[in-house]
Motif scaffolding. Sequence first.
Motif, mmCIF file in Angstrom:
data_model
loop_
_atom_site.group_PDB
_atom_site.id
_atom_site.type_symbol
_atom_site.label_atom_id
_atom_site.label_comp_id
_atom_site.label_asym_id
_atom_site.label_seq_id
_atom_site.Cartn_x
_atom_site.Cartn_y
_atom_site.Cartn_z
ATOM 1 N N GLN A 143 2.329 1.768 -3.414
ATOM 2 C CA GLN A 143 1.342 2.291 -4.358
ATOM 3 C C GLN A 143 1.052 3.758 -4.103
ATOM 4 O OE1 GLN A 143 -2.041 -0.285 -4.145
ATOM 5 N NE2 GLN A 143 -1.170 -1.761 -5.580
ATOM 6 N N SER A 150 -9.351 3.664 -4.975
ATOM 7 C CA SER A 150 -8.755 4.099 -6.241
ATOM 8 C C SER A 150 -9.841 4.360 -7.279
ATOM 9 C CB SER A 150 -7.744 3.076 -6.754
ATOM 10 O OG SER A 150 -8.363 1.850 -7.045
ATOM 11 N N ASN A 202 -7.176 -5.140 0.131
ATOM 12 C CA ASN A 202 -7.155 -5.011 -1.331
ATOM 13 C C ASN A 202 -8.499 -4.531 -1.880
ATOM 14 O OD1 ASN A 202 -4.506 -5.565 -1.815
ATOM 15 N ND2 ASN A 202 -4.821 -7.714 -2.265
ATOM 16 N N LYS A 225 -8.639 -0.806 -1.079
ATOM 17 C CA LYS A 225 -7.748 -0.053 -1.962
ATOM 18 C C LYS A 225 -8.358 0.089 -3.347
ATOM 19 C CE LYS A 225 -3.913 -2.297 -1.823
ATOM 20 N NZ LYS A 225 -2.537 -2.793 -1.856
ATOM 21 N N LEU A 277 0.828 -1.203 0.000
ATOM 22 C CA LEU A 277 0.000 0.000 0.000
ATOM 23 C C LEU A 277 0.863 1.255 0.000
ATOM 24 C CD1 LEU A 277 -2.744 1.412 0.196
ATOM 25 C CD2 LEU A 277 -2.599 1.147 2.665
#
Length: 107
Positions: free
Chosen positions: A12, A84, A77, A80, A9
Amino acid sequence: MDNRGIDQLIGQLRSTAQTASGKSATAAPSEAGGVDFAQVLQSALKDVSAAQNEARAMSREFSAGNPDVNIQDVMVNLEKASLSFQQMVQVRNRLVSAYQDIMNMPV
């Protein structure tokens, strides 16, 4: 304790910050020495799609009973991918708003 998800994370987030500041290696400079907006946008869309695909695959693996996939990684996940996607929707909304403002300007 498994820090793999947190490290991923953070990586990213750093790559997103670099892309936003124009320091991305994937964005090709244009003639004026800037960043090609279309390529940065396309790269961001691919990153969002990849995050969603990864979250979906990890969710399927967990549902199938794979012992190597734990619920914490699946939830991180999925979140995230959701964040996003929401970020990309906000970017799209801003672009549409800017386009409408430009189109409403008197000539």
